[in-house]
Design an enzyme around this catalytic site. Structure first.
Site, PDB file in Angstrom:
ATOM      1  N   THR A   1      37.651  46.425  34.731  1.00  0.00           N
ATOM      2  CA  THR A   1      37.486  44.980  34.856  1.00  0.00           C
ATOM      3  C   THR A   1      36.081  44.507  34.491  1.00  0.00           C
ATOM      4  O   THR A   1      35.133  45.289  34.427  1.00  0.00           O
ATOM      5  CB  THR A   1      37.785  44.519  36.293  1.00  0.00           C
ATOM      6  OG1 THR A   1      36.798  45.044  37.176  1.00  0.00           O
ATOM      7  CG2 THR A   1      39.168  44.961  36.745  1.00  0.00           C
ATOM      8  N   ASP A   2      35.995  43.195  34.306  1.00  0.00           N
ATOM      9  CA  ASP A   2      34.690  42.558  34.142  1.00  0.00           C
ATOM     10  C   ASP A   2      34.138  42.231  35.526  1.00  0.00           C
ATOM     11  O   ASP A   2      34.734  42.587  36.547  1.00  0.00           O
ATOM     12  CB  ASP A   2      34.798  41.312  33.251  1.00  0.00           C
ATOM     13  CG  ASP A   2      35.696  40.228  33.825  1.00  0.00           C
ATOM     14  OD1 ASP A   2      36.005  40.247  35.033  1.00  0.00           O
ATOM     15  OD2 ASP A   2      36.096  39.338  33.055  1.00  0.00           O
ATOM     16  N   ALA A   3      33.028  41.526  35.582  1.00  0.00           N
ATOM     17  CA  ALA A   3      32.374  41.225  36.864  1.00  0.00           C
ATOM     18  C   ALA A   3      33.233  40.366  37.781  1.00  0.00           C
ATOM     19  O   ALA A   3      33.044  40.370  38.996  1.00  0.00           O
ATOM     20  CB  ALA A   3      31.029  40.531  36.610  1.00  0.00           C
TER      21      ALA A   3
ATOM     22  N   VAL B   1      38.671  40.812  36.548  1.00  0.00           N
ATOM     23  CA  VAL B   1      39.757  40.623  35.580  1.00  0.00           C
ATOM     24  C   VAL B   1      39.670  41.730  34.536  1.00  0.00           C
ATOM     25  O   VAL B   1      38.573  42.082  34.076  1.00  0.00           O
ATOM     26  CB  VAL B   1      39.641  39.231  34.908  1.00  0.00           C
ATOM     27  CG1 VAL B   1      40.689  39.064  33.815  1.00  0.00           C
ATOM     28  CG2 VAL B   1      39.768  38.128  35.950  1.00  0.00           C
TER      29      VAL B   1
END
Length: 145
Positions: free
Chosen positions: A13-15, A18
């Protein structure tokens, strides 16, 4: 239809938690690889016994909904077309009944030593051809919106 379970971890995921768009490609690759293994053709067997590797030639993706941290997903793979030197897979990523992504992936058959295009050896081609499953997209009969 073949389905590979996948759990989403922080590394996917991103920060914001997601799934990063490129990570979906890894999930799709794993499902195709495991589909081949389920048919009795693991990557190493293809390379050693058939001097063959498959490489992605083209891919169309439709991102419909995001996957998020801790989601349990199912990544599908279905062979929809087998030609002498390529194959096309219809794939999807689902969270329960929600379709998150659909993909159409063409893989090319390559010589394992030179990475030059080559035909799929006849016994393998015959087995793959027998596994083709028509989908609306493959037959051109999908509904138009």
């Amino acid at each position: 239809m073949f389905s590979l379970p996948v759990r989403i971890y922080w590394e996917d995921t991103d920060a914001g938690g997601v799934v990063y768009h490129a990570q979906y490609l890894a999930f799709l690759e794993r499902a195709r690889t495991e589909w081949m293994r389920a048919q009795g053709y693991g990557q190493e067997l293809l390379r050693l016994d058939y001097d063959l590797v498959f490489a992605v030639r083209a891919m169309t993706l439709d991102f419909l909904k995001p996957a998020r941290l801790d989601d349990a997903l199912a990544v599908t793979a279905q062979l929809v077309e087998c030609r002498r030197a390529s194959a096309v897979f219809a794939q999807s990523i689902l969270r329960g009944d929600d379709v998150l992504l659909t993909a159409r992936v063409r893989v090319a058959a390559l010589d394992a030593g030179t990475f030059r295009p080559r035909g799929i050896p006849q016994p393998l081609y015959d087995e793959l051809k027998a596994l083709e499953q028509a989908t609306p997209e493959a037959t051109g009969t999908e509904k138009q919106a």
